[in-house]
Scaffold this motif. Structure first.
Motif, PDB file in Angstrom:
ATOM      1  N   MET A   1     -54.318   1.769 -28.987  1.00 61.21           N
ATOM      2  CA  MET A   1     -53.273   1.134 -28.083  1.00 61.21           C
ATOM      3  C   MET A   1     -53.589   0.509 -26.630  1.00 61.21           C
ATOM      4  SD  MET A   1     -50.032   3.508 -26.969  1.00 61.21           S
ATOM      5  CE  MET A   1     -49.807   3.362 -25.236  1.00 61.21           C
ATOM      6  N   ARG A   2     -54.666   1.221 -26.177  1.00 58.01           N
ATOM      7  CA  ARG A   2     -54.982   0.641 -24.921  1.00 58.01           C
ATOM      8  C   ARG A   2     -55.453  -0.861 -25.226  1.00 58.01           C
ATOM      9  NH1 ARG A   2     -59.929   0.251 -23.016  1.00 58.01           N
ATOM     10  NH2 ARG A   2     -60.884   1.738 -24.319  1.00 58.01           N
ATOM     11  N   GLU A   3     -56.084  -0.998 -26.366  1.00 58.51           N
ATOM     12  CA  GLU A   3     -56.549  -2.473 -26.618  1.00 58.51           C
ATOM     13  C   GLU A   3     -55.457  -3.539 -26.877  1.00 58.51           C
ATOM     14  OE1 GLU A   3     -61.043  -1.227 -28.141  1.00 58.51           O
ATOM     15  OE2 GLU A   3     -59.637  -2.147 -29.787  1.00 58.51           O
ATOM     16  N   LEU A   4     -54.410  -2.902 -27.525  1.00 58.85           N
ATOM     17  CA  LEU A   4     -53.114  -3.791 -27.922  1.00 58.85           C
ATOM     18  C   LEU A   4     -52.484  -4.095 -26.690  1.00 58.85           C
ATOM     19  CD1 LEU A   4     -51.461  -4.774 -30.233  1.00 58.85           C
ATOM     20  CD2 LEU A   4     -49.842  -2.819 -29.793  1.00 58.85           C
ATOM     21  N   VAL A   5     -52.315  -3.271 -25.602  1.00 59.38           N
ATOM     22  CA  VAL A   5     -51.750  -3.660 -24.445  1.00 59.38           C
ATOM     23  C   VAL A   5     -52.228  -4.720 -23.694  1.00 59.38           C
ATOM     24  CG1 VAL A   5     -51.018  -2.531 -22.223  1.00 59.38           C
ATOM     25  CG2 VAL A   5     -50.282  -1.041 -24.274  1.00 59.38           C
ATOM     26  N   ARG A   6     -53.752  -4.462 -23.870  1.00 58.06           N
ATOM     27  CA  ARG A   6     -54.670  -5.335 -22.937  1.00 58.06           C
ATOM     28  C   ARG A   6     -54.617  -6.763 -23.425  1.00 58.06           C
ATOM     29  NH1 ARG A   6     -60.524  -3.792 -23.785  1.00 58.06           N
ATOM     30  NH2 ARG A   6     -60.178  -5.279 -25.444  1.00 58.06           N
ATOM     31  N   ASP A   7     -54.776  -6.724 -24.944  1.00 61.16           N
ATOM     32  CA  ASP A   7     -54.991  -7.839 -25.367  1.00 61.16           C
ATOM     33  C   ASP A   7     -53.633  -8.852 -25.653  1.00 61.16           C
ATOM     34  OD1 ASP A   7     -57.817  -7.272 -25.505  1.00 61.16           O
ATOM     35  OD2 ASP A   7     -57.761  -6.633 -27.400  1.00 61.16           O
ATOM     36  N   VAL A   8     -52.680  -8.057 -25.907  1.00 64.33           N
ATOM     37  CA  VAL A   8     -51.463  -8.669 -25.859  1.00 64.33           C
ATOM     38  C   VAL A   8     -50.481  -8.667 -24.687  1.00 64.33           C
ATOM     39  CG1 VAL A   8     -49.368  -8.557 -27.465  1.00 64.33           C
ATOM     40  CG2 VAL A   8     -51.418  -8.500 -28.412  1.00 64.33           C
ATOM     41  N   PHE A   9     -49.975  -7.436 -24.428  1.00 66.58           N
ATOM     42  CA  PHE A   9     -48.989  -7.452 -23.531  1.00 66.58           C
ATOM     43  C   PHE A   9     -49.420  -7.902 -21.922  1.00 66.58           C
ATOM     44  CE2 PHE A   9     -47.399  -4.294 -26.589  1.00 66.58           C
ATOM     45  CZ  PHE A   9     -46.381  -5.361 -27.292  1.00 66.58           C
ATOM     46  N   ALA A  10     -50.649  -7.091 -21.709  1.00 67.85           N
ATOM     47  CA  ALA A  10     -50.992  -7.607 -20.211  1.00 67.85           C
ATOM     48  C   ALA A  10     -51.703  -8.849 -20.211  1.00 67.85           C
ATOM     49  CB  ALA A  10     -52.161  -6.571 -19.940  1.00 67.85           C
ATOM     50  N   ARG A  11     -52.117  -9.307 -21.251  1.00 66.15           N
ATOM     51  CA  ARG A  11     -52.462 -10.789 -21.381  1.00 66.15           C
ATOM     52  C   ARG A  11     -51.212 -11.726 -21.194  1.00 66.15           C
ATOM     53  NH1 ARG A  11     -53.930 -14.964 -24.912  1.00 66.15           N
ATOM     54  NH2 ARG A  11     -53.240 -13.652 -26.940  1.00 66.15           N
ATOM     55  N   ARG A  12     -50.129 -11.491 -21.734  1.00 66.67           N
ATOM     56  CA  ARG A  12     -49.070 -12.462 -21.814  1.00 66.67           C
ATOM     57  C   ARG A  12     -48.080 -12.018 -20.452  1.00 66.67           C
ATOM     58  NH1 ARG A  12     -50.018 -16.612 -24.898  1.00 66.67           N
ATOM     59  NH2 ARG A  12     -50.697 -15.978 -27.041  1.00 66.67           N
ATOM     60  N   PHE A  13     -47.918 -10.861 -20.144  1.00 69.44           N
ATOM     61  CA  PHE A  13     -46.938 -10.401 -18.997  1.00 69.44           C
ATOM     62  C   PHE A  13     -47.673 -10.131 -17.820  1.00 69.44           C
ATOM     63  CE2 PHE A  13     -44.738  -8.191 -22.980  1.00 69.44           C
ATOM     64  CZ  PHE A  13     -44.551  -9.505 -23.445  1.00 69.44           C
ATOM     65  N   GLY A  14     -49.087  -9.877 -17.608  1.00 73.87           N
ATOM     66  CA  GLY A  14     -49.498  -9.669 -16.349  1.00 73.87           C
ATOM     67  C   GLY A  14     -49.929  -8.306 -16.249  1.00 73.87           C
ATOM     68  N   GLY A  15     -50.879  -7.963 -15.294  1.00 77.35           N
ATOM     69  CA  GLY A  15     -51.627  -6.555 -15.516  1.00 77.35           C
ATOM     70  C   GLY A  15     -50.890  -5.406 -15.206  1.00 77.35           C
ATOM     71  N   SER A  16     -49.592  -5.538 -14.497  1.00 76.74           N
ATOM     72  CA  SER A  16     -48.726  -4.297 -13.975  1.00 76.74           C
ATOM     73  C   SER A  16     -48.383  -3.442 -15.038  1.00 76.74           C
ATOM     74  CB  SER A  16     -47.805  -4.845 -12.842  1.00 76.74           C
ATOM     75  OG  SER A  16     -46.720  -5.094 -13.789  1.00 76.74           O
TER      76      SER A  16
ATOM     77  N   TRP B   1     -36.758  -8.764 -12.242  1.00 69.26           N
ATOM     78  CA  TRP B   1     -37.644  -7.930 -13.032  1.00 69.26           C
ATOM     79  C   TRP B   1     -37.169  -7.379 -14.275  1.00 69.26           C
ATOM     80  CZ3 TRP B   1     -36.372  -6.576  -7.663  1.00 69.26           C
ATOM     81  CH2 TRP B   1     -37.246  -7.037  -6.756  1.00 69.26           C
ATOM     82  N   MET B   2     -38.034  -7.255 -15.451  1.00 70.27           N
ATOM     83  CA  MET B   2     -37.663  -6.546 -16.472  1.00 70.27           C
ATOM     84  C   MET B   2     -38.815  -5.718 -16.905  1.00 70.27           C
ATOM     85  SD  MET B   2     -36.620  -9.718 -18.876  1.00 70.27           S
ATOM     86  CE  MET B   2     -36.396  -8.497 -20.470  1.00 70.27           C
ATOM     87  N   THR B   3     -38.371  -4.684 -17.862  1.00 68.75           N
ATOM     88  CA  THR B   3     -39.275  -3.907 -18.403  1.00 68.75           C
ATOM     89  C   THR B   3     -38.816  -3.946 -19.810  1.00 68.75           C
ATOM     90  OG1 THR B   3     -37.855  -1.767 -18.709  1.00 68.75           O
ATOM     91  CG2 THR B   3     -38.858  -1.962 -16.420  1.00 68.75           C
TER      92      THR B   3
ATOM     93  N   ILE C   1     -42.208  -9.403 -16.004  1.00 68.77           N
ATOM     94  CA  ILE C   1     -42.084  -8.167 -16.756  1.00 68.77           C
ATOM     95  C   ILE C   1     -43.121  -7.193 -16.035  1.00 68.77           C
ATOM     96  CG2 ILE C   1     -42.474  -7.155 -19.010  1.00 68.77           C
ATOM     97  CD1 ILE C   1     -40.625  -9.874 -19.109  1.00 68.77           C
ATOM     98  N   VAL C   2     -42.588  -6.182 -15.612  1.00 64.13           N
ATOM     99  CA  VAL C   2     -43.093  -5.223 -14.485  1.00 64.13           C
ATOM    100  C   VAL C   2     -43.720  -4.059 -15.490  1.00 64.13           C
ATOM    101  CG1 VAL C   2     -42.380  -6.433 -12.491  1.00 64.13           C
ATOM    102  CG2 VAL C   2     -40.979  -4.619 -13.712  1.00 64.13           C
ATOM    103  N   ALA C   3     -43.311  -3.444 -16.352  1.00 71.61           N
ATOM    104  CA  ALA C   3     -43.583  -2.453 -17.069  1.00 71.61           C
ATOM    105  C   ALA C   3     -43.174  -2.460 -18.443  1.00 71.61           C
ATOM    106  CB  ALA C   3     -42.817  -1.205 -16.454  1.00 71.61           C
TER     107      ALA C   3
END
Lengths: 369, 329
Positions: B15-30, B85-87, B119-121
């Protein structure tokens, strides 16, 4: 070609000798009339009556029940036109009353939009029996005949409940009071069967008739023709859908119908048996006749209380004897959410159309039908 | 691994890798943090919540991701707020292709950037194969509204005009075609878009009473909401209601009424009749606003919605009974 507004002006300019009732026999026509609000803009002495033009409404109750029982046979995929799924059979509320309820109980019931879908589903499921509920008029029977002509997958069978349109109009005309002075004849049926099928209305009964297409303009053109025939006392069969309806109709489709089907006396829901009004599979199709393949699907004891639920006036609505709002269940016990009779179910049913366009039993100022 | 497994929702390494590789990469680190602080801002904080399910997930003119951004942004925009902002919570079905998820995340990032929202969360859950429709998205949106902007149905009065910013029924029809249901095909595109430019232009017009985006239930449903809430009759004019020919044709064929089909890039405004022409000119001058029209007015009389047809007849547009197109938005 004048547009709808121009036809309306011409109609308003006519002087009619007496109030006139004009019957239509096509759910598509009734839908257009409602959607365009035609009843509200016509002169008061012209009344449009929805007639026997809804295939769902006239499908015999016993066929609906057969369909439900057949759908519940384990392993069967049951396909039907979407409109048929919600039609209630006349059984106790504790029993399975419609194909939708059968589906909720686990039956594999799939809505389709054309016979080709039925063939595709049968091909995709070679290890299962697929039964196709064929309810409809000539416009359904003809493409199904074409499907038979092409040959059926071994696992596809038909529950045939198709009807011809004109015999119901003949029944009305042969009754004591036909109830209408002009007829708007169905354009799609005439495209297939030819305009000549409707000649008897003029020749034998002296009733002005015009074939109409499915736009408000085409219907108003046909209405103008009928009213003018009445005003001039010169009835004839007019074709206001000549771009599609050709003399003698579609011969190939008619040959196909004759090759695949026999004419039979057939039951119409709430109306009774009308001579030579139904289609039956030719004997060589016995191996694909769902009625023969699943002979025991009508199981269990059933207390029948008649074709229509108590108080339901669908039969008289279908025959144009009363308007939808004159049924005492309309808008009270019977609404699209809780339909009692078939006319409130189908998008081609007069009650459903009137309801959708705002006709309510309790409001005089509702948008006029 | 190219597909989502239950392990992608277990809180662990996948899950951590998915969030890192897809969501954080696309939306930003927060989005990696469980909670995020937002900077102080002037005005009234406006919050909205929305869920997105659509079949198919990708369709001409958009996908579930752009739809989620536009749907959320539009709910804020029609309230007079500026979306900020959006979550996003993703409920993903086991077996979903990660490539596809990434494509949808990229679409979200593009739409968000276009609308000026961050996208903040976020959150990720995985449901077992067969227990979900591929991907569902739950969104919340936060925007800021100037304290002097107060829109609402209470301000609506007899004589007010209704406007729409473009043709209605495109999204519902495009999604239907994209399913290739009933053997139909066509090149119609969804109208999925942000209505923020239209909403901001309308807010600048004095005499603006109220705005709403006609999503589920379409324009007829918005008119019914206005009628029921205000107690006035709403008259819509078929002669000016913009409907594209292909939409009309497909609806005729299938027995649908385009006035009840969802739009995802349209806004209905109710405005003082003296300013209706001004708003129309402004809207028509905006990109994709050329189809804007004055479509009706608020009248005294029983609370009903009536369509005046091209021929001058009247048809009542009632509240929706059955769902004409399940799961389209």
């Amino acid at each position: 070609m004048p547009d709808a507004a121009a036809w309306l002006e011409r109609i308003r300019a006519l002087t009619l000798p007496h109030p006139v009732r004009v019957l239509n026999v096509c759910g598509g026509h009734e839908r257009t009339i409602g959607m365009a609000g035609l009843r509200g803009v016509l002169p008061d002495n012209v009344v449009l009556i929805p007639g026997p033009g809804c295939p769902v409404c006239i499908c015999p109750e016993e066929d609906i029940l057969s369909a439900i029982q057949l759908a519940l046979v384990p392993g069967v995929i049951f396909v039907a036109f979407g409109d048929m799924l919600r039609v209630p059979a006349n059984v106790a509320k504790s029993e399975i009353r419609s194909l939708v309820e059968a589906r909720a109980q686990g039956a594999d019931v799939r809505p389709i939009a054309s016979p080709a879908d039925a063939v595709a589903i049968a091909r995709a499921n070679p290890n299962r029996q697929v039964a196709f509920f064929v309810a409809g008029f000539e416009t359904t029977a003809a493409p199904v005949a074409a499907m038979l002509h092409e040959g059926l997958p071994d696992n596809l069978s038909l529950l045939l409940s198709a009807r011809r349109t004109w015999p119901a109009v003949a029944l009305l005309l042969n009754s004591e009071a036909a109830g209408f002075e002009g007829l708007i004849a169905p354009g799609h049926v005439a495209t297939i069967m030819g305009p000549e099928e409707w000649r008897f209305v003029v020749d034998r009964h002296g009733i002005p008739t015009a074939i109409a297409g499915f736009t408000a303009g085409s219907i108003l053109a046909a209405l103008y023709s009928v009213l003018r025939q009445i005003a001039e006392k010169r009835p004839f069969l007019d074709n206001c859908y000549s771009a599609f309806v050709r003399p003698a109709g579609n011969r190939r489709a008619q040959d196909c119908l004759a090759d695949q089907f026999d004419d039979i006396d057939a039951a119409w829901r709430g109306i009774g048996t009308i001579p030579a009004s139904g289609f039956a599979l030719k004997p060589h199709w016995a191996g694909h006749d769902a009625r023969l393949l699943f002979p025991n699907h009508l199981e269990g004891v059933r207390r029948r209380v008649g074709d229509m639920p108590p108080g339901c006036d669908c039969a008289r609505v279908v025959m144009g004897r009363i308007s939808p709002v004159e049924c005492r269940l309309y808008g009270k016990a019977c609404t699209p959410r809780t339909p009692v009779g078939p006319c409130m179910v189908s998008d081609e049913g007069a009650c459903r159309i009137w309801w959708a366009n705002g006709q309510r039993p309790d409001t005089a100022d509702a948008a006029r039908q | 691994m190219s597909r989502i497994t239950l392990a992608h929702g277990n809180g662990g390494r996948f899950m951590r890798e998915l969030v890192r590789d897809v969501f954080a990469r696309r939306f930003g680190g927060s989005v990696i943090d469980d909670a995020v602080g937002l900077p102080p801002a002037d005005g009234i904080v406006v919050v909205t919540a929305d869920g997105f399910i659509v079949d198919p997930l990708e369709f001409p003119g958009g996908d579930i991701g752009s739809l989620a951004v536009h749907g959320t942004v539009n709910d804020l925009a029609v309230s007079g707020a500026v979306p900020r902002w959006m979550t996003l919570s993703f409920i993903i079905e086991e077996g979903f292709k990660i490539d596809r998820l990434d494509r949808i995340a990229a679409s979200i990032a593009r739409a968000a950037a276009d609308c000026g929202v961050t996208i903040v969360a976020g959150d990720t859950k995985v449901v077992p194969n067969g227990q979900g429709g591929g991907l569902y998205i739950a969104a919340s949106g936060i925007g800021m509204r100037p304290v002097d902007v107060a829109l609402g149905m209470k301000a609506i009065t007899v004589g007010d005009c209704l406007l729409v910013n473009g043709p209605v029924g495109d999204h519902g029809t495009a999604v239907l075609l994209a399913r290739q249901a009933f053997g139909l095909r066509g090149d119609l595109r969804s109208d999925s878009a942000s209505v923020l430019p239209f909403a901001r232009a309308a807010v600048a017009i004095p005499g603006l009473r109220f705005m709403r985006d006609p999503t589920r239930g379409g324009i007829a449903t918005v008119a019914n909401e206005i009628s029921q809430e205000t107690g006035f009759r709403v008259l819509l004019d078929e002669r000016t209601l913009p409907i594209r020919e292909p939409v009309r044709g497909i609806c005729d064929m299938l027995g649908y009424d385009p006035l009840y089909l969802a739009c995802e890039g349209r806004v209905v405004a109710v405005v003082d009749p003296a300013r209706a022409a001004d708003l129309l000119v402004v809207w028509r001058g905006l990109p994709n606003g050329e189809g804007a029209a004055i479509i009706g007015r608020v009248e005294a009389g029983r609370p009903r919605v009536v369509l005046r047809t091209v021929l001058g007849g009247e048809r009542l547009l009632d509240e929706l009974e059955d769902d004409p197109l399940p799961r389209i938005c």
